[in-house]
Design a protein around this motif. Structure first.
Motif, PDB file in Angstrom:
ATOM      1  N   ARG A  99       0.385   6.066  -3.575  1.00  0.00           N
ATOM      2  CA  ARG A  99      -0.426   6.407  -4.754  1.00  0.00           C
ATOM      3  C   ARG A  99      -1.683   7.177  -4.361  1.00  0.00           C
ATOM      4  O   ARG A  99      -2.073   8.149  -4.996  1.00  0.00           O
ATOM      5  N   LYS A 100      -2.331   6.710  -3.290  1.00  0.00           N
ATOM      6  CA  LYS A 100      -3.541   7.362  -2.800  1.00  0.00           C
ATOM      7  C   LYS A 100      -3.756   6.935  -1.358  1.00  0.00           C
ATOM      8  O   LYS A 100      -3.743   5.744  -1.057  1.00  0.00           O
ATOM      9  N   SER A 101      -3.945   7.899  -0.471  1.00  0.00           N
ATOM     10  CA  SER A 101      -4.115   7.583   0.948  1.00  0.00           C
ATOM     11  C   SER A 101      -5.259   6.608   1.154  1.00  0.00           C
ATOM     12  O   SER A 101      -6.295   6.686   0.485  1.00  0.00           O
ATOM     13  N   LEU A 102      -5.072   5.691   2.095  1.00  0.00           N
ATOM     14  CA  LEU A 102      -6.125   4.730   2.399  1.00  0.00           C
ATOM     15  C   LEU A 102      -7.288   5.435   3.083  1.00  0.00           C
ATOM     16  O   LEU A 102      -7.091   6.280   3.960  1.00  0.00           O
ATOM     17  N   ASN A 103      -8.501   5.105   2.660  1.00  0.00           N
ATOM     18  CA  ASN A 103      -9.659   5.640   3.358  1.00  0.00           C
ATOM     19  C   ASN A 103      -9.929   4.806   4.611  1.00  0.00           C
ATOM     20  O   ASN A 103      -9.282   3.795   4.859  1.00  0.00           O
ATOM     21  N   ARG A 104     -10.901   5.232   5.380  1.00  0.00           N
ATOM     22  CA  ARG A 104     -11.149   4.593   6.679  1.00  0.00           C
ATOM     23  C   ARG A 104     -11.556   3.125   6.532  1.00  0.00           C
ATOM     24  O   ARG A 104     -11.138   2.265   7.314  1.00  0.00           O
ATOM     25  N   ALA A 134       5.387  -1.831   4.114  1.00  0.00           N
ATOM     26  CA  ALA A 134       6.103  -2.487   3.011  1.00  0.00           C
ATOM     27  C   ALA A 134       6.079  -4.009   3.129  1.00  0.00           C
ATOM     28  O   ALA A 134       6.404  -4.705   2.161  1.00  0.00           O
ATOM     29  N   ASN A 135       5.699  -4.532   4.291  1.00  0.00           N
ATOM     30  CA  ASN A 135       5.621  -5.988   4.486  1.00  0.00           C
ATOM     31  C   ASN A 135       4.187  -6.503   4.479  1.00  0.00           C
ATOM     32  O   ASN A 135       3.926  -7.647   4.840  1.00  0.00           O
ATOM     33  N   ILE A 136       3.253  -5.644   4.076  1.00  0.00           N
ATOM     34  CA  ILE A 136       1.851  -6.049   3.917  1.00  0.00           C
ATOM     35  C   ILE A 136       1.554  -6.010   2.425  1.00  0.00           C
ATOM     36  O   ILE A 136       1.591  -4.948   1.794  1.00  0.00           O
ATOM     37  N   PHE A 137       1.275  -7.167   1.841  1.00  0.00           N
ATOM     38  CA  PHE A 137       1.160  -7.292   0.392  1.00  0.00           C
ATOM     39  C   PHE A 137      -0.303  -7.379  -0.022  1.00  0.00           C
ATOM     40  O   PHE A 137      -1.145  -7.949   0.690  1.00  0.00           O
ATOM     41  N   VAL A 138      -0.611  -6.811  -1.214  1.00  0.00           N
ATOM     42  CA  VAL A 138      -1.999  -6.710  -1.646  1.00  0.00           C
ATOM     43  C   VAL A 138      -2.158  -7.059  -3.123  1.00  0.00           C
ATOM     44  O   VAL A 138      -1.238  -6.855  -3.928  1.00  0.00           O
ATOM     45  N   ASN A 139      -3.321  -7.570  -3.439  1.00  0.00           N
ATOM     46  CA  ASN A 139      -3.811  -7.651  -4.812  1.00  0.00           C
ATOM     47  C   ASN A 139      -4.943  -6.654  -4.948  1.00  0.00           C
ATOM     48  O   ASN A 139      -5.672  -6.380  -3.979  1.00  0.00           O
ATOM     49  N   TYR A 140      -5.100  -6.102  -6.151  1.00  0.00           N
ATOM     50  CA  TYR A 140      -6.107  -5.072  -6.367  1.00  0.00           C
ATOM     51  C   TYR A 140      -7.376  -5.632  -7.011  1.00  0.00           C
ATOM     52  O   TYR A 140      -7.330  -6.585  -7.796  1.00  0.00           O
ATOM     53  N   LYS A 141      -8.507  -5.000  -6.666  1.00  0.00           N
ATOM     54  CA  LYS A 141      -9.754  -5.309  -7.343  1.00  0.00           C
ATOM     55  C   LYS A 141      -9.739  -4.711  -8.751  1.00  0.00           C
ATOM     56  O   LYS A 141      -9.042  -3.726  -9.009  1.00  0.00           O
ATOM     57  N   LYS A 142     -10.497  -5.306  -9.632  1.00  0.00           N
ATOM     58  CA  LYS A 142     -10.540  -4.829 -11.019  1.00  0.00           C
ATOM     59  C   LYS A 142     -11.463  -3.630 -11.182  1.00  0.00           C
ATOM     60  O   LYS A 142     -11.299  -2.824 -12.091  1.00  0.00           O
ATOM     61  N   ASP A 143     -12.441  -3.508 -10.275  1.00  0.00           N
ATOM     62  CA  ASP A 143     -13.388  -2.403 -10.396  1.00  0.00           C
ATOM     63  C   ASP A 143     -12.971  -1.235  -9.502  1.00  0.00           C
ATOM     64  O   ASP A 143     -12.049  -1.334  -8.704  1.00  0.00           O
ATOM     65  N   SER A 145     -13.625   0.269  -6.595  1.00  0.00           N
ATOM     66  CA  SER A 145     -14.309   0.033  -5.328  1.00  0.00           C
ATOM     67  C   SER A 145     -13.735   0.927  -4.247  1.00  0.00           C
ATOM     68  O   SER A 145     -12.608   1.419  -4.350  1.00  0.00           O
ATOM     69  N   GLU A 146     -14.537   1.134  -3.195  1.00  0.00           N
ATOM     70  CA  GLU A 146     -14.074   1.936  -2.061  1.00  0.00           C
ATOM     71  C   GLU A 146     -12.877   1.276  -1.389  1.00  0.00           C
ATOM     72  O   GLU A 146     -11.967   1.936  -0.913  1.00  0.00           O
ATOM     73  N   ILE A 147     -12.898  -0.044  -1.346  1.00  0.00           N
ATOM     74  CA  ILE A 147     -11.763  -0.811  -0.844  1.00  0.00           C
ATOM     75  C   ILE A 147     -11.029  -1.376  -2.052  1.00  0.00           C
ATOM     76  O   ILE A 147     -11.534  -2.246  -2.762  1.00  0.00           O
ATOM     77  N   ARG A 148      -9.829  -0.884  -2.283  1.00  0.00           N
ATOM     78  CA  ARG A 148      -9.100  -1.252  -3.499  1.00  0.00           C
ATOM     79  C   ARG A 148      -8.541  -2.662  -3.473  1.00  0.00           C
ATOM     80  O   ARG A 148      -8.349  -3.280  -4.520  1.00  0.00           O
TER      81      ARG A 148
END
Length: 307
Positions: A99-104, A134-143, A145-148
């Motif tokens: 969706r969008k490349s990870l920043n540093r 694909a084996n690293i799972f994430v939840n997203y912040k609601k705002d 943020s620089e770190i999603r």
């Protein structure tokens, strides 16, 4: 082989009941709803020890790191096959980076949590064997943020085994070659150093062969050749850890990759990969696994203390 589960089926676990709501992956992964209408992940498969192994590995390790996706229940009815209930997270790192490349900052945030999970496994000499986005799972912040990601957890422990297991000692290849270390591709014994991960995300992979399809007989060799091009050559001292047949293959590989076609990663332009990031990757990507830092050593690396 018939699917062990069906949509709408009610599963009774040790703690509560779940209703299967969606099929996600092959005949292995489903979504379900608990009695509070919360989403959970259900994994089940017939005729394969993978799910039982994942259950046993999670029982052993999940209390030791918050970055391991936990087992939250085990299904009692039906009793067969083994069916487990896992925590649901919104997405995985592969989809996130597409969706969008990870920043540093995000790369460091994720890397530190994955290394923490691996350090726990490696303490007991367990190898994950399938580290990939694909084996690293994430939840997203609601705002915005620089770190999603608000949460990061490593998952899919079905292929995780100790380094003295028959799988490790025999050099059994587990997972896709594109994510494998050189020693796995060459079918030699592997250990915790096999758990490697790259900075590249999205749908790009530095070791993906251009002209060979996954599943082709030479696919693994092509991946190994790319590893050699970027991070080789094999140092002479590997002669003491590989047998004569493997050493002969290494010599053959050296002739397949002439100097004019080698693309050392250390020469990648800083516009593509910054100097500090490049140095960190070069520490990890060693053709001799004995030269690789451990997960604990990497967690203490200066790379995590600089912006």
């Amino acid at each position: 082989m018939p699917s062990p589960l069906r949509l709408g089926q009610v599963l009774r676990g040790r703690l509560e009941s779940y209703t299967v709501s969606k099929h996600i992956q092959e005949d292995v992964v489903w979504l379900a709803r608990n009695l509070k209408n919360e989403t959970v992940v259900v994994k089940s498969v017939r005729g394969h020890p993978r799910i039982k192994n994942e259950r046993d590995v999670l029982r052993r390790f999940q209390s030791r790191s918050p970055y391991i996706r936990p087992l939250i229940d085990e299904i009692q009815d039906p009793a067969e096959p083994t069916t487990i209930v896992l925590k649901y997270l919104e997405s995985d790192l592969w989809d996130t980076s597409v969706r969008k490349s990870l920043n540093r900052k995000e790369i460091k945030y994720v890397s530190k949590r994955v290394l923490d999970a691996l350090s726990v496994l490696h303490e007991d000499r367990y190898v994950h064997t399938d580290i990939k986005s694909a084996n690293i799972f994430v939840n997203y912040k609601k705002d915005e943020s620089e770190i999603r990601s608000s949460e990061v957890q490593l998952g899919d422990f079905g292929g995780s085994y100790p380094d003295d297991s028959k799988w490790a000692k025999s050099g059994t290849a587990i997972g896709a070659p594109i994510w494998n270390s050189p020693e796995v591709i060459m079918v030699t014994p592997w250990n915790t150093a096999t758990d490697i991960c790259l900075i590249y995300g999205g749908d790009f992979h530095i070791f993906r062969p251009k002209d060979v399809r996954h599943g082709d007989e030479t696919y693994g060799l092509e991946v190994l050749m790319l590893q050699r091009e970027y991070f080789g050559p094999f140092p002479p001292k590997v002669s003491v850890i590989f047998n004569a047949e493997t050493l002969q293959s290494i010599v053959y590989l050296e002739h397949l990759v002439p100097p004019s076609e080698r693309r050392p990663f250390r020469l990648v332009a800083e516009q593509e990969v910054g100097k500090e990031d490049k140095e960190f990757i070069l520490k990890i990507m060693q053709m001799d696994w004995r030269d690789q830092p451990t997960a604990k050593e990497l967690l203490r690396d200066e790379w995590f203390r600089t912006e």
